[in-house]
Scaffold this motif. Structure first.
Motif, PDB file in Angstrom:
ATOM      1  N   THR A 254       0.847  -1.193   0.000  1.00  0.00           N
ATOM      2  CA  THR A 254       0.000   0.000   0.000  1.00  0.00           C
ATOM      3  C   THR A 254       0.881   1.241   0.000  1.00  0.00           C
ATOM      4  N   PHE A 255       0.426   2.273  -0.701  1.00  0.00           N
ATOM      5  CA  PHE A 255       1.229   3.501  -0.806  1.00  0.00           C
ATOM      6  C   PHE A 255       0.321   4.676  -1.124  1.00  0.00           C
ATOM      7  N   SER A 256       0.813   5.858  -0.842  1.00  0.00           N
ATOM      8  CA  SER A 256       0.160   7.110  -1.270  1.00  0.00           C
ATOM      9  C   SER A 256       1.287   8.132  -1.463  1.00  0.00           C
ATOM     10  N   HIS A 257       1.369   9.162  -0.601  1.00  0.00           N
ATOM     11  CA  HIS A 257       2.498  10.095  -0.679  1.00  0.00           C
ATOM     12  C   HIS A 257       3.740   9.499  -0.035  1.00  0.00           C
TER      13      HIS A 257
ATOM     14  N   GLN B 284       3.422   2.820   2.716  1.00  0.00           N
ATOM     15  CA  GLN B 284       2.756   2.516   3.975  1.00  0.00           C
ATOM     16  C   GLN B 284       3.009   1.058   4.359  1.00  0.00           C
ATOM     17  N   LYS B 285       1.993   0.254   4.499  1.00  0.00           N
ATOM     18  CA  LYS B 285       2.191  -1.124   4.934  1.00  0.00           C
ATOM     19  C   LYS B 285       2.475  -2.028   3.741  1.00  0.00           C
ATOM     20  N   SER B 286       3.223  -3.094   3.997  1.00  0.00           N
ATOM     21  CA  SER B 286       3.493  -4.086   2.958  1.00  0.00           C
ATOM     22  C   SER B 286       3.626  -5.450   3.602  1.00  0.00           C
ATOM     23  N   MET B 287       3.359  -6.498   2.816  1.00  0.00           N
ATOM     24  CA  MET B 287       3.472  -7.870   3.284  1.00  0.00           C
ATOM     25  C   MET B 287       4.112  -8.699   2.188  1.00  0.00           C
ATOM     26  N   GLN B 288       5.177  -9.383   2.534  1.00  0.00           N
ATOM     27  CA  GLN B 288       5.926 -10.192   1.579  1.00  0.00           C
ATOM     28  C   GLN B 288       5.024 -11.293   1.010  1.00  0.00           C
TER      29      GLN B 288
ATOM     30  N   GLU C  82      -5.784  -9.182   8.429  1.00  0.00           N
ATOM     31  CA  GLU C  82      -5.513  -8.251   9.530  1.00  0.00           C
ATOM     32  C   GLU C  82      -4.869  -6.966   9.014  1.00  0.00           C
ATOM     33  N   MET C  83      -3.989  -7.090   8.026  1.00  0.00           N
ATOM     34  CA  MET C  83      -3.333  -5.906   7.473  1.00  0.00           C
ATOM     35  C   MET C  83      -4.347  -5.004   6.786  1.00  0.00           C
ATOM     36  N   LEU C  84      -5.224  -5.587   5.968  1.00  0.00           N
ATOM     37  CA  LEU C  84      -6.208  -4.797   5.241  1.00  0.00           C
ATOM     38  C   LEU C  84      -7.208  -4.151   6.193  1.00  0.00           C
ATOM     39  N   TYR C  85      -7.510  -4.841   7.298  1.00  0.00           N
ATOM     40  CA  TYR C  85      -8.438  -4.273   8.283  1.00  0.00           C
ATOM     41  C   TYR C  85      -7.896  -2.978   8.878  1.00  0.00           C
ATOM     42  N   GLY C  86      -6.582  -2.936   9.093  1.00  0.00           N
ATOM     43  CA  GLY C  86      -5.993  -1.782   9.772  1.00  0.00           C
ATOM     44  C   GLY C  86      -5.575  -0.650   8.867  1.00  0.00           C
ATOM     45  N   LEU C  87      -5.878  -0.726   7.562  1.00  0.00           N
ATOM     46  CA  LEU C  87      -5.458   0.342   6.651  1.00  0.00           C
ATOM     47  C   LEU C  87      -6.208   1.633   6.935  1.00  0.00           C
ATOM     48  N   ASP C  88      -5.485   2.730   6.931  1.00  0.00           N
ATOM     49  CA  ASP C  88      -6.083   4.047   7.138  1.00  0.00           C
ATOM     50  C   ASP C  88      -5.306   5.050   6.301  1.00  0.00           C
ATOM     51  N   THR C  89      -5.981   6.079   5.837  1.00  0.00           N
ATOM     52  CA  THR C  89      -5.328   7.047   4.960  1.00  0.00           C
ATOM     53  C   THR C  89      -5.956   8.421   5.101  1.00  0.00           C
ATOM     54  N   ASP C  90      -5.173   9.445   4.747  1.00  0.00           N
ATOM     55  CA  ASP C  90      -5.672  10.822   4.711  1.00  0.00           C
ATOM     56  C   ASP C  90      -6.052  11.237   3.297  1.00  0.00           C
ATOM     57  N   PHE C  91      -5.939  10.292   2.333  1.00  0.00           N
ATOM     58  CA  PHE C  91      -6.282  10.545   0.937  1.00  0.00           C
ATOM     59  C   PHE C  91      -5.517  11.752   0.377  1.00  0.00           C
ATOM     60  N   LEU C  92      -4.183  11.693   0.498  1.00  0.00           N
ATOM     61  CA  LEU C  92      -3.333  12.727  -0.084  1.00  0.00           C
ATOM     62  C   LEU C  92      -2.900  12.302  -1.492  1.00  0.00           C
ATOM     63  N   ASP C  93      -2.125  13.142  -2.163  1.00  0.00           N
ATOM     64  CA  ASP C  93      -1.672  12.825  -3.517  1.00  0.00           C
ATOM     65  C   ASP C  93      -0.731  11.628  -3.513  1.00  0.00           C
ATOM     66  N   THR C  94      -0.785  10.850  -4.599  1.00  0.00           N
ATOM     67  CA  THR C  94       0.000   9.622  -4.713  1.00  0.00           C
ATOM     68  C   THR C  94       1.327   9.891  -5.417  1.00  0.00           C
ATOM     69  N   ASP C  95       2.394   9.230  -4.964  1.00  0.00           N
ATOM     70  CA  ASP C  95       3.724   9.364  -5.552  1.00  0.00           C
ATOM     71  C   ASP C  95       4.113   8.031  -6.193  1.00  0.00           C
ATOM     72  N   PHE C  96       3.910   7.897  -7.534  1.00  0.00           N
ATOM     73  CA  PHE C  96       4.261   6.666  -8.228  1.00  0.00           C
ATOM     74  C   PHE C  96       5.775   6.522  -8.371  1.00  0.00           C
ATOM     75  N   GLY C  97       6.505   7.631  -8.363  1.00  0.00           N
ATOM     76  CA  GLY C  97       7.959   7.552  -8.400  1.00  0.00           C
ATOM     77  C   GLY C  97       8.500   6.868  -7.163  1.00  0.00           C
ATOM     78  N   LEU C  98       7.911   7.161  -6.018  1.00  0.00           N
ATOM     79  CA  LEU C  98       8.306   6.516  -4.774  1.00  0.00           C
ATOM     80  C   LEU C  98       8.033   5.014  -4.845  1.00  0.00           C
ATOM     81  N   LEU C  99       6.884   4.642  -5.433  1.00  0.00           N
ATOM     82  CA  LEU C  99       6.553   3.230  -5.592  1.00  0.00           C
ATOM     83  C   LEU C  99       7.578   2.526  -6.478  1.00  0.00           C
ATOM     84  N   TYR C 100       7.961   3.157  -7.588  1.00  0.00           N
ATOM     85  CA  TYR C 100       8.931   2.546  -8.509  1.00  0.00           C
ATOM     86  C   TYR C 100      10.266   2.292  -7.808  1.00  0.00           C
ATOM     87  N   ASN C 101      10.761   3.280  -7.057  1.00  0.00           N
ATOM     88  CA  ASN C 101      12.035   3.116  -6.349  1.00  0.00           C
ATOM     89  C   ASN C 101      11.948   2.027  -5.293  1.00  0.00           C
TER      90      ASN C 101
END
Length: 445
Positions: free
Chosen positions: A287-290, A293-297, A310-329
């Motif tokens: 999971t990612f946004s700006h 966030q959480k990840s599971m191998q 359990e991981m999906l149950y605890g997801l929470d977000t402020d709905f900010l802009d997404t950074d796909f460059g951060l995801l790629y790295n």
């Protein structure tokens, strides 16, 4: 004791109706004096039955017992059953009115259930709740109002204050799609037909030919030895890492039928991971946004699905802009093995896609990338209406333009070798699983 009596004591509607009738009798007796005596008799009679009804209901301390039975957890966006058991300990039949203080998230201010219990009878009643948010739901008191057949007085019993139940991603939907992982030779899955293209090259066995087998798989040497047509049977490759990547940015905040796109994606991620694990592949979640966030191998262990839940149950977000460059790295550093990446995101216009396209192309060079986008069903319903005004024609034109842009974006991604799913939110899970089965049948993973 007296305080408890007054807390439980309520007047019935029948008492108010009787008092109105007696008052009218006294009013009419102003002109017809003979009715005054009748009014006095009715008043004393009403008082006698009022006291009698009160004694009947309050002479027994625990005249009625109720118990709310909640499941261990609720399934988000599904109808969940709440069971209430009732036991009438009175020696006479009673009418009951159930008022349950359901969690504040439902905003139900007119909740009532009416029923009737015979003497010493036990009964179970139920109702359903459909949550639209994950999290903790707190139930308040369970109130039961009891009336005897006289119906002048009501007694209130209260039970079970402060029960809590957790609302998890839709595990009911996950169970509904369980059958998609059971039979690799199914062509019609009950929801949508799949065209199975080709097969993988992992050999399993040689078997007798039956109508419907691929004639390209005929083993001519084995056929010559046995004098019967024999074919090579292949099986899907297993233990492939598959990651569900959930965009938790502001584009996933849009609601459809009360459920946000993020929750649609979370429900689909759980159902999809369940099918992937049962097909022998490794399922993981990112999971990612700006920020990341959480990840599971990725793992193929059956117990791994509980960790994903359990991981999906605890997801929470402020709905900010997404950074796909951060995801790629992050993927470049953390996911070295070629994997199938299923990104749940949404692009509402071409410029938004063009900003992220370089990162998506870079990810697709290293992995099998599938981008999931959502159709706007509200726009679709708008285009189907018959316009009565010029302004409505303008709105329909704009709606059709947005829908056309969505299809163009899907083609643009396909042109760069990126697999695409453009789906309605309600059909997300089945379309996602179908795409996975199609890619697996083609040997791309």
């Amino acid at each position: 004791m007296i305080k408890r009596f007054f807390i439980q004591f309520f007047l019935g509607k029948r008492l108010y109706a009787a008092l109105v009738a007696i008052c009218l009798t006294f009013l009419v007796s102003y002109w017809f004096t003979a009715l005054f005596t009748l009014g006095v008799i009715l008043l004393y009679t009403l008082g006698f039955f009022f006291l009698l009804d009160t004694v009947f209901l309050f002479r027994q301390g625990n005249g009625l017992v109720a118990n709310r039975l909640l499941p261990e957890r609720f399934s988000n966006s599904d109808a969940n059953q709440v069971l209430i058991s009732l036991e009438n300990k009175y020696r006479f039949a009673v009418k009951v009115t159930l008022i349950d203080e359901v969690p504040a998230q439902f905003q139900m201010r007119d909740f009532e259930i009416f029923d009737q219990l015979e003497a010493k009878e036990k009964k179970e009643v139920f109702y359903t709740l459909t949550p639209l948010e994950r999290g903790e739901y707190i139930f308040g008191d369970l109130h039961v109002f009891v009336l005897s057949r006289i119906g002048l007085v009501k007694r209130r019993f209260s039970f079970q204050k402060g029960q809590m139940v957790k609302v998890y991603p839709s595990f009911i939907q996950m169970q509904q799609f369980d059958f998609l992982a059971t039979n690799i030779r199914r062509f019609d899955y009950g929801f949508k037909k799949i065209r199975r293209i080709g097969h993988t090259m992992e050999f399993e066995q040689i078997k007798n030919y039956i109508p419907g087998d691929d004639i390209r798989s005929i083993n001519w040497k084995a056929t010559a030895k046995s004098a019967d047509l024999m074919v090579n049977q292949f099986q899907d490759e297993k233990s492939q890492p598959i990651y569900s990547i959930i965009d938790m940015g502001r584009v996933m905040q849009m609601p459809f039928n009360g459920l946000s796109l993020l929750d649609y994606a979370i429900n689909s991620c759980l159902a999809f991971s369940n099918v992937a694990i049962k097909k022998g592949d490794k399922a993981g979640v990112i999971t990612f946004s700006h920020r990341m966030q959480k990840s599971m191998q990725a793992s193929s262990r059956k117990s791994h699905l509980l960790g994903i839940l359990e991981m999906l149950y605890g997801l929470d977000t402020d709905f900010l802009d997404t950074d796909f460059g951060l995801l790629y790295n992050w993927l470049k550093r953390k996911v070295s093995q070629r994997s199938m990446l299923l990104i749940f995101t949404n692009f509402e216009h071409q410029t938004a896609l063009q900003r992220q396209l370089p990162y998506l192309k870079a990810i697709a060079r290293q992995h099998l990338l599938v981008v999931v986008m959502f159709e706007n069903t509200l726009l679709e319903s708008l285009t189907e209406q018959v316009p009565d005004k010029i302004s409505e024609v303008y709105k329909q034109t704009v709606a059709e333009k947005f829908m056309y842009d969505k299809r163009l974006m899907a083609k643009e991604l396909n042109r760069h070798g990126i697999q695409t799913i453009l789906t309605k939110p309600s059909e997300l899970s089945i379309n996602t699983i179908n795409k996975y089965l199609e890619l697996k049948a083609r040997g791309l993973i």
